[in-house]
Design a protein around this motif. Sequence first.
Motif, PDB file in Angstrom:
ATOM      1  N   PRO A 152      54.818  46.175  46.920  1.00  0.00           N
ATOM      2  CA  PRO A 152      54.720  47.365  47.776  1.00  0.00           C
ATOM      3  C   PRO A 152      53.741  48.406  47.238  1.00  0.00           C
ATOM      4  CG  PRO A 152      57.005  46.686  47.533  1.00  0.00           C
ATOM      5  CD  PRO A 152      56.225  45.870  46.563  1.00  0.00           C
ATOM      6  N   ALA A 153      53.796  48.666  45.932  1.00  0.00           N
ATOM      7  CA  ALA A 153      52.899  49.660  45.347  1.00  0.00           C
ATOM      8  C   ALA A 153      51.448  49.188  45.374  1.00  0.00           C
ATOM      9  CB  ALA A 153      53.320  49.972  43.910  1.00  0.00           C
ATOM     10  N   VAL A 154      51.232  47.878  45.144  1.00  0.00           N
ATOM     11  CA  VAL A 154      49.876  47.329  45.165  1.00  0.00           C
ATOM     12  C   VAL A 154      49.264  47.485  46.552  1.00  0.00           C
ATOM     13  CG1 VAL A 154      48.567  45.160  45.071  1.00  0.00           C
ATOM     14  CG2 VAL A 154      50.170  45.739  43.233  1.00  0.00           C
ATOM     15  N   ARG A 155      50.003  47.128  47.557  1.00  0.00           N
ATOM     16  CA  ARG A 155      49.464  47.213  48.924  1.00  0.00           C
ATOM     17  C   ARG A 155      49.217  48.660  49.329  1.00  0.00           C
ATOM     18  NH1 ARG A 155      48.759  42.524  50.847  1.00  0.00           N
ATOM     19  NH2 ARG A 155      50.016  40.743  50.199  1.00  0.00           N
ATOM     20  N   ALA A 156      50.080  49.545  48.895  1.00  0.00           N
ATOM     21  CA  ALA A 156      49.866  50.956  49.193  1.00  0.00           C
ATOM     22  C   ALA A 156      48.620  51.478  48.491  1.00  0.00           C
ATOM     23  CB  ALA A 156      51.088  51.767  48.773  1.00  0.00           C
ATOM     24  N   GLU A 157      48.359  50.987  47.275  1.00  0.00           N
ATOM     25  CA  GLU A 157      47.203  51.445  46.507  1.00  0.00           C
ATOM     26  C   GLU A 157      45.895  50.942  47.092  1.00  0.00           C
ATOM     27  OE1 GLU A 157      45.219  53.653  43.965  1.00  0.00           O
ATOM     28  OE2 GLU A 157      47.401  53.572  43.888  1.00  0.00           O
ATOM     29  N   LEU A 158      45.836  49.643  47.438  1.00  0.00           N
ATOM     30  CA  LEU A 158      44.589  49.063  47.925  1.00  0.00           C
ATOM     31  C   LEU A 158      44.372  49.304  49.411  1.00  0.00           C
ATOM     32  CD1 LEU A 158      44.242  45.630  46.079  1.00  0.00           C
ATOM     33  CD2 LEU A 158      43.053  47.761  45.640  1.00  0.00           C
ATOM     34  N   GLY A 159      45.459  49.439  50.163  1.00  0.00           N
ATOM     35  CA  GLY A 159      45.310  49.620  51.599  1.00  0.00           C
ATOM     36  C   GLY A 159      44.525  48.471  52.204  1.00  0.00           C
ATOM     37  N   ASP A 160      43.535  48.786  53.000  1.00  0.00           N
ATOM     38  CA  ASP A 160      42.690  47.770  53.624  1.00  0.00           C
ATOM     39  C   ASP A 160      41.357  47.616  52.909  1.00  0.00           C
ATOM     40  OD1 ASP A 160      44.605  47.347  55.624  1.00  0.00           O
ATOM     41  OD2 ASP A 160      43.813  49.005  56.830  1.00  0.00           O
ATOM     42  N   ASP A 161      41.222  48.230  51.748  1.00  0.00           N
ATOM     43  CA  ASP A 161      39.930  48.198  51.055  1.00  0.00           C
ATOM     44  C   ASP A 161      39.565  46.797  50.594  1.00  0.00           C
ATOM     45  OD1 ASP A 161      39.749  50.885  51.451  1.00  0.00           O
ATOM     46  OD2 ASP A 161      40.394  51.439  49.432  1.00  0.00           O
ATOM     47  N   LEU A 162      40.552  46.056  50.072  1.00  0.00           N
ATOM     48  CA  LEU A 162      40.310  44.713  49.560  1.00  0.00           C
ATOM     49  C   LEU A 162      41.468  43.806  49.950  1.00  0.00           C
ATOM     50  CD1 LEU A 162      39.063  45.367  45.902  1.00  0.00           C
ATOM     51  CD2 LEU A 162      37.723  44.332  47.739  1.00  0.00           C
ATOM     52  N   PRO A 163      41.171  42.542  50.303  1.00  0.00           N
ATOM     53  CA  PRO A 163      42.271  41.594  50.516  1.00  0.00           C
ATOM     54  C   PRO A 163      43.007  41.354  49.202  1.00  0.00           C
ATOM     55  CG  PRO A 163      40.193  40.755  51.413  1.00  0.00           C
ATOM     56  CD  PRO A 163      39.857  41.942  50.570  1.00  0.00           C
ATOM     57  N   VAL A 164      44.320  41.445  49.219  1.00  0.00           N
ATOM     58  CA  VAL A 164      45.102  41.273  48.006  1.00  0.00           C
ATOM     59  C   VAL A 164      46.219  40.269  48.257  1.00  0.00           C
ATOM     60  CG1 VAL A 164      46.542  43.280  48.575  1.00  0.00           C
ATOM     61  CG2 VAL A 164      46.465  42.443  46.222  1.00  0.00           C
ATOM     62  N   THR A 165      46.439  39.418  47.276  1.00  0.00           N
ATOM     63  CA  THR A 165      47.556  38.480  47.306  1.00  0.00           C
ATOM     64  C   THR A 165      48.370  38.698  46.040  1.00  0.00           C
ATOM     65  OG1 THR A 165      46.309  36.826  48.547  1.00  0.00           O
ATOM     66  CG2 THR A 165      48.245  36.048  47.334  1.00  0.00           C
ATOM     67  N   VAL A 166      49.652  38.942  46.188  1.00  0.00           N
ATOM     68  CA  VAL A 166      50.544  39.085  45.052  1.00  0.00           C
ATOM     69  C   VAL A 166      51.282  37.766  44.858  1.00  0.00           C
ATOM     70  CG1 VAL A 166      52.526  40.304  44.077  1.00  0.00           C
ATOM     71  CG2 VAL A 166      50.791  41.562  45.384  1.00  0.00           C
ATOM     72  N   LEU A 167      51.150  37.204  43.663  1.00  0.00           N
ATOM     73  CA  LEU A 167      51.825  35.955  43.303  1.00  0.00           C
ATOM     74  C   LEU A 167      53.020  36.325  42.434  1.00  0.00           C
ATOM     75  CD1 LEU A 167      48.604  33.959  42.336  1.00  0.00           C
ATOM     76  CD2 LEU A 167      49.788  33.937  44.540  1.00  0.00           C
ATOM     77  N   ARG A 168      54.191  36.344  43.014  1.00  0.00           N
ATOM     78  CA  ARG A 168      55.388  36.816  42.327  1.00  0.00           C
ATOM     79  C   ARG A 168      56.128  35.657  41.670  1.00  0.00           C
ATOM     80  NH1 ARG A 168      58.791  40.932  40.184  1.00  0.00           N
ATOM     81  NH2 ARG A 168      60.943  40.264  40.478  1.00  0.00           N
ATOM     82  N   ASN A 169      56.450  35.816  40.383  1.00  0.00           N
ATOM     83  CA  ASN A 169      57.311  34.859  39.676  1.00  0.00           C
ATOM     84  C   ASN A 169      58.652  35.529  39.427  1.00  0.00           C
ATOM     85  OD1 ASN A 169      55.055  33.006  39.274  1.00  0.00           O
ATOM     86  ND2 ASN A 169      54.335  34.484  37.764  1.00  0.00           N
ATOM     87  N   GLU A 170      59.725  34.838  39.724  1.00  0.00           N
ATOM     88  CA  GLU A 170      61.055  35.406  39.520  1.00  0.00           C
ATOM     89  C   GLU A 170      61.526  35.243  38.073  1.00  0.00           C
ATOM     90  OE1 GLU A 170      62.455  37.308  41.620  1.00  0.00           O
ATOM     91  OE2 GLU A 170      60.907  36.925  43.125  1.00  0.00           O
ATOM     92  N   ALA A 171      60.877  34.356  37.327  1.00  0.00           N
ATOM     93  CA  ALA A 171      61.142  34.204  35.894  1.00  0.00           C
ATOM     94  C   ALA A 171      59.795  34.254  35.174  1.00  0.00           C
ATOM     95  CB  ALA A 171      61.854  32.895  35.595  1.00  0.00           C
ATOM     96  N   PRO A 172      59.727  34.846  33.976  1.00  0.00           N
ATOM     97  CA  PRO A 172      58.435  34.985  33.293  1.00  0.00           C
ATOM     98  C   PRO A 172      57.776  33.640  33.010  1.00  0.00           C
ATOM     99  CG  PRO A 172      60.114  36.364  32.260  1.00  0.00           C
ATOM    100  CD  PRO A 172      60.838  35.470  33.220  1.00  0.00           C
TER     101      PRO A 172
END
Length: 312
Positions: free
Chosen positions: A56-76
């Motif tokens: 959520p914070a990443v998308r709010a920061e970048l907005g539409d300026d750059l395409p962003v993909t967050v790859l989330r891992n639930e375990a390190p």
Amino acid sequence: MTQPPRPGPARPITVGICTRDRQSSLLRCLRSLRHAEGLIERVFVADDASAVPVEPAVRAELGDDLPVTVLRNEAPIGPTTGRNRIAREAATPFILYMDDDAALLPGSAVHDALAVLRADPSVAAVAFAQADEAGALYPAGAQPSAATEPALVRTFIGFAHLVRADALRAAGGYREILQILGEERELTLRLLDAGYRVVYLPHAAVAHLADPSGRDPRRFLHLTVRNDALSGLLNEPLPVALGMLVPRLLRYFPMRRHWGGEDPGGFGRIVRAVAQAAPRVRAERRAVRWSTLRTWMALKESPPYRGPEGGA
């Protein structure tokens, strides 16, 4: 009917950032990407099981300026695995890896690094210089080399580096067994064996504003010694790997004295960790050529880099 080939990405660079529980540093890093405006096709953020998901914070920061993909891992999974995942996803010829506490600075650092990779297909990676937020370079001991002009080096610092994606994949990517610490040096040796070089640009500065979150001196000590031993066993000709194993493990003691902290039973834990890794090391071991090792040793002097026409 033959279909025409699909055009490649219009912009040549994918940015890859691995992060865990450093949201404010991550957002600063993302804001700094404006200094490479026009070069970045996509940003991948590998969220390594942060307690508070960063998307959520990443998308709010970048907005539409750059395409962003967050790859989330639930375990390190660690930075090396995160970087490899980003490399598999990237569609551009070059990947700019950044630590979450790094930040691009005004100037031409990324453009200069990209120019080297485009002009010289023998270069697999470009190392940046570490600087503070104002762009002042850190001391020579904190850099990939003490060189003051473009130089060939035997490692880069993972905080920020631009790599040729196909060379990284062909070399097998980062060694995931290492997790973090020493993985850049180990990769550079394998790239050298494959015929690639790493260039350091001492005037191409990127800020590294070390975030104390997650920095455990004891863990740093253990992983540094363990990974030095594992890297030798994975890559070096057997006489060298075995002959250097004990001296590498014994580096623990002067490093601990320099650190000055208490670490009861630490050496034993490192030895056990190396022993436990033995089956995987045997499976993944690929010794480099003796000539590669000799070239590697010569790179300690950081010979000048003169580009594809000037040799070096």
